[in-house]
Scaffold this active site. Structure first.
Site, PDB file in Angstrom:
ATOM      1  N   LEU A 150       0.874  -1.177   0.000  1.00  0.00           N
ATOM      2  CA  LEU A 150       0.000   0.000   0.000  1.00  0.00           C
ATOM      3  C   LEU A 150       0.909   1.225   0.000  1.00  0.00           C
ATOM      4  CD1 LEU A 150      -2.800  -0.790   2.636  1.00  0.00           C
ATOM      5  CD2 LEU A 150      -3.065  -0.668   0.155  1.00  0.00           C
ATOM      6  N   ASP A 151       0.714   2.125  -0.951  1.00  0.00           N
ATOM      7  CA  ASP A 151       1.574   3.305  -1.008  1.00  0.00           C
ATOM      8  C   ASP A 151       1.124   4.341   0.018  1.00  0.00           C
ATOM      9  OD1 ASP A 151      -0.481   5.008  -2.187  1.00  0.00           O
ATOM     10  OD2 ASP A 151      -0.197   3.811  -3.984  1.00  0.00           O
ATOM     11  N   PRO A 152       1.866   5.418   0.182  1.00  0.00           N
ATOM     12  CA  PRO A 152       1.546   6.394   1.245  1.00  0.00           C
ATOM     13  C   PRO A 152       0.132   6.970   1.197  1.00  0.00           C
ATOM     14  CG  PRO A 152       3.776   6.748   0.472  1.00  0.00           C
ATOM     15  CD  PRO A 152       3.166   5.715  -0.450  1.00  0.00           C
ATOM     16  N   ALA A 181      -2.619   5.480   0.263  1.00  0.00           N
ATOM     17  CA  ALA A 181      -3.618   4.468   0.597  1.00  0.00           C
ATOM     18  C   ALA A 181      -3.626   4.142   2.087  1.00  0.00           C
ATOM     19  CB  ALA A 181      -3.374   3.204  -0.213  1.00  0.00           C
ATOM     20  N   ARG A 211      -5.614   3.221  -9.406  1.00  0.00           N
ATOM     21  CA  ARG A 211      -5.401   4.503 -10.090  1.00  0.00           C
ATOM     22  C   ARG A 211      -5.708   4.414 -11.575  1.00  0.00           C
ATOM     23  NH1 ARG A 211      -2.154   4.266  -5.975  1.00  0.00           N
ATOM     24  NH2 ARG A 211      -1.530   6.128  -4.808  1.00  0.00           N
TER      25      ARG A 211
END
Length: 221
Positions: free
Chosen positions: A40-42, A44, A175
């Protein structure tokens, strides 16, 4: 220190990378053998399965599970990252978009979907993560992946925002899926919220907060 093998279900807060979470767990449990199953990126938030001790070798089992997300698409502006943390690259009017159009577009995407990984993903290109290249302003060609979109349901229609529920197979990038939704609405857009609700049968409502877990929360796997 010997820590029992198993998994931790954590609710990742916004602003941290998955690796940041792993580091927090390493410090708290005082062990290096910590990993995670599914980045999970920042931007999310939501469910992150952290693998503890001997469970780190089970990465593929958890990474291959289906996923469920809650996401919000904002119409009218495209960004270079596909989310609100990027630079605006294009604008388009959204006033003519109707709820019925959105529902039809979402229904039309369900099934097999050709999904291109975004430049902010963790996929490697010539030994480098795509997000590392993106931070340098670089864009490289990415191959599309065929994924399964099991369910794409409109939850809220409040222009310019469209909130939806997504149930999908592994490898689905929210995205680029959201950008496709905007494109099919003859518009542009970007994601302003991604929350992972589930990985397989594991759900975020079972997860502990990052500042509120201990070794007793490790589950067998």
């Amino acid at each position: 220190m010997l820590v029992k093998p198993g998994i931790l279900l954590l609710d990742k807060p916004q602003g941290l990378t998955s690796h940041d979470v792993v580091n927090v767990v390493r410090r708290k449990l005082n062990t290096r053998r910590i990993g995670h199953a599914g980045t999970l990126d920042p931007l999310a938030t939501g469910l992150l399965i952290v693998l503890v001790s001997g469970a780190t070798k089970l990465f593929n089992r958890f990474a291959n599970f289906d996923k469920e997300y809650l996401a919000t698409l904002k119409l009218g502006q495209a960004t270079d990252s596909g989310d609100s943390q990027g630079k605006i690259t294009k604008c388009a009017p959204f006033d003519a978009v109707t709820r019925e159009q959105v529902e039809n577009v979402l229904k039309g995407i369900e099934g097999k979907f050709e999904n291109i990984p975004p430049m902010v993903s963790a996929i490697r290109h010539q030994g480098k993560r795509l997000y590392q290249l993106a931070r340098k302003g670089l864009v490289v060609e990415r191959k599309a992946r065929i994924v399964d979109v099991y369910k794409l349901e409109l939850l809220d229609f409040s222009l310019p925002q469209i909130r939806f529920l997504l149930k999908c197979s592994k490898g689905t990038y929210v995205r680029t899926l959201a950008e496709e939704i905007a494109l099919r609405l003859n518009c542009v857009g970007h994601i302003i919220e991604i929350r992972r609700l589930a990985i397989g049968d594991y759900r975020v409502k079972e997860a502990k907060q990052l500042d509120d877990f201990n070794e007793n929360d490790i589950r067998p796997c």
